[in-house]
Design a protein around this motif. Structure first.
Motif, PDB file in Angstrom:
ATOM      1  N   LEU A  50       0.856  -1.424   0.026  1.00  0.00           N
ATOM      2  CA  LEU A  50      -0.076  -0.031  -0.108  1.00  0.00           C
ATOM      3  C   LEU A  50       0.602   1.330  -0.024  1.00  0.00           C
ATOM      4  O   LEU A  50       0.258   2.408  -0.465  1.00  0.00           O
ATOM      5  CB  LEU A  50      -0.782   0.028   1.218  1.00  0.00           C
ATOM      6  N   THR A  51       2.046   1.205   0.529  1.00  0.00           N
ATOM      7  CA  THR A  51       2.933   2.385   0.577  1.00  0.00           C
ATOM      8  C   THR A  51       3.383   2.796  -0.718  1.00  0.00           C
ATOM      9  O   THR A  51       3.169   3.885  -1.325  1.00  0.00           O
ATOM     10  CB  THR A  51       4.353   1.977   1.352  1.00  0.00           C
ATOM     11  N   SER A  54       0.486   4.264  -2.650  1.00  0.00           N
ATOM     12  CA  SER A  54       0.020   5.523  -2.339  1.00  0.00           C
ATOM     13  C   SER A  54       0.958   6.373  -2.957  1.00  0.00           C
ATOM     14  O   SER A  54       0.506   7.770  -3.383  1.00  0.00           O
ATOM     15  CB  SER A  54       0.495   5.649  -0.674  1.00  0.00           C
ATOM     16  N   LEU A  55       2.235   6.140  -2.878  1.00  0.00           N
ATOM     17  CA  LEU A  55       3.162   7.047  -3.662  1.00  0.00           C
ATOM     18  C   LEU A  55       2.707   7.461  -4.959  1.00  0.00           C
ATOM     19  O   LEU A  55       2.928   8.477  -5.592  1.00  0.00           O
ATOM     20  CB  LEU A  55       4.433   6.366  -3.687  1.00  0.00           C
ATOM     21  N   SER A  60      -3.701   7.808   0.197  1.00  0.00           N
ATOM     22  CA  SER A  60      -2.968   6.984   1.284  1.00  0.00           C
ATOM     23  C   SER A  60      -4.173   6.051   1.844  1.00  0.00           C
ATOM     24  O   SER A  60      -3.703   5.077   2.585  1.00  0.00           O
ATOM     25  CB  SER A  60      -2.314   7.813   2.277  1.00  0.00           C
ATOM     26  N   SER A  61      -5.347   6.605   1.787  1.00  0.00           N
ATOM     27  CA  SER A  61      -6.544   5.858   2.271  1.00  0.00           C
ATOM     28  C   SER A  61      -6.329   5.950   3.679  1.00  0.00           C
ATOM     29  O   SER A  61      -6.856   4.938   4.697  1.00  0.00           O
ATOM     30  CB  SER A  61      -6.484   4.310   1.903  1.00  0.00           C
ATOM     31  N   LEU A  62      -5.838   6.966   4.264  1.00  0.00           N
ATOM     32  CA  LEU A  62      -5.386   7.155   5.702  1.00  0.00           C
ATOM     33  C   LEU A  62      -6.121   8.556   6.011  1.00  0.00           C
ATOM     34  O   LEU A  62      -5.806   9.437   5.142  1.00  0.00           O
ATOM     35  CB  LEU A  62      -4.181   7.215   5.900  1.00  0.00           C
ATOM     36  N   ARG A 116       1.292  12.823   3.665  1.00  0.00           N
ATOM     37  CA  ARG A 116       0.292  12.942   2.835  1.00  0.00           C
ATOM     38  C   ARG A 116      -1.019  12.279   3.076  1.00  0.00           C
ATOM     39  O   ARG A 116      -1.369  11.421   2.190  1.00  0.00           O
ATOM     40  CB  ARG A 116       1.098  12.467   1.536  1.00  0.00           C
TER      41      ARG A 116
END
Lengths: 228, 228
Positions: A50-51, A54-55, A60-62, A116
């Motif tokens: 997932l990292t 995300s990049l 980030s789904s966070l 981010r």
DNA sequence: CTGAAAGCGCTTACAG
DNA sequence: CTGAAAGCGCTTACAG
């Protein structure tokens, strides 16, 4: 150590992008290739990184949540229901507690910005307004919870405290109370608004009764920052 | 949208790697270059992209914590002190609550694994042992909190419940209590151990008193999973 | 002390 | 439907 797209692609003799597409349910893949890929990912119990995702996607789904204290039932409840709602959208919560420390709070906001995140929510904090404005300016959507602060570009979710004060007072009137006092906490917007509501309800009575007002906490009270 | 190393490097006419080194306090940079870089990063209020850094270093500075319920004071307290300790090391907590739902718990663990966390801690859950073993096998360090489960390669932090039961009982004896009962919760390891401690203390008395034991919760109690 | 190269694991266009 | 290319923003070696 963990399995990557590259390994699966190598095993199967297909390009990486094909594997990537299968895993994201892209249409334009033949049924045969699709099945092959799915079989192999299962065998290796592949888990997408997932990292890396995300990049490249920028998502980030966070969502960050900054609260003053995890142990405070109000904030724990906020965190819980917030997390539940976000989960429905495939989003996760990164909870930071400031422990009521303004210095720590600044640091945490900086850190959240560095991650981010998809959004940052700040609950009822004595947060430095400049810090909050920094967040809002960063491009990360900012949601203010419970305590409204004049920040350009911030969203707000909270309680209509004026209405709360009014409702409570009206209730007492309706059950026959005559002399109604307003007993309140620290001198913040929450208390002000509720007092407004109290006044509004009282002023509709005939004759208008005198205001009675008590303050429960000293203004400089240590915990003022995060008592409602 | 956010400022990147590339932009700073371009502005200053130096290679990206130089900027990167300055920001990580590498020695081998001339004082002049260093100052220039620091000045520019400040002007642009540069914030390193932690996602990108994670991808290349393999460290996310994130530790997952799976608990059954944020609102339960015990777990909130665990989360709070855990977060505080981690913060000292520059680590942050990604808290997931399973809401006592085993299905959700599995999903959350899968998700945490996908995030390539630095470690995953699981607190006192009715977690599927296979799921936990999956975590342990993934290479992500696994810490079991409060409830010990036989998982290969897992760490454990918890209470010595036997000692707790013994201490409590000895205390009662020391203040002169004669007939001491053991009033307990659901039939899990915590209760068993405490009862062991109670027995151990009682059996040292002369004459050994009869055991008295009450159970507070039915075994099938809904909340059994996360009541201590 | 400076800098060009390769790569982390993935996705987004875009050409066949 | 398949695939080669470029790139997300950073760091790690390694050569000068």
């Amino acid at each position: 150590m963990p399995v990557t797209l590259k390994e699966i692609a190598r095993d199967l003799g297909v390009p990486i992008v094909t594997v990537s597409k299968v895993l994201r349910n892209h249409e334009d893949i033949s049924r045969k290739t699709r099945d092959l890929v799915l079989k192999r990912t299962r065998e290796l119990s592949y888990r997408p990184n997932l990292t890396a995702r995300s990049l490249v996607t920028g998502c980030s789904s966070l969502v960050g949540l900054l609260i003053p204290d995890l142990l405070h039932p109000f904030f724990a409840e906020v965190a819980r229901s917030f997390a539940a709602k976000l989960r429905e959208q495939g989003l996760y919560l990164l909870i930071c507690s400031s422990e009521g420390d303004p210095e720590l709070e600044s640091q945490q906001l900086e850190h959240l910005l560095s991650r981010r995140l998809d959004a940052i929510a700040v609950a009822s904090v004595g947060a430095d307004e400049d810090d909050l404005q920094t967040v809002a300016n960063s491009g990360t959507p900012l949601v203010l919870l419970d305590r409204q602060v004049p920040i350009a570009n911030a969203h707000f979710v909270g309680v209509n405290d004026l209405r709360v004060g009014q409702l409570a007072t009206e209730h007492l009137i309706s059950i026959g109370c005559k002399r109604i006092a307003h007993l309140r906490g620290p001198a913040n917007a929450v208390g002000e608004k509720r007092f407004e509501g109290y006044k509004r309800a009282q002023e509709r009575r005939h004759p208008v009764p005198p205001r009675v007002r008590y303050r429960g906490f000293r203004q400089g009270h240590r915990e003022q920052g995060f008592r409602r």
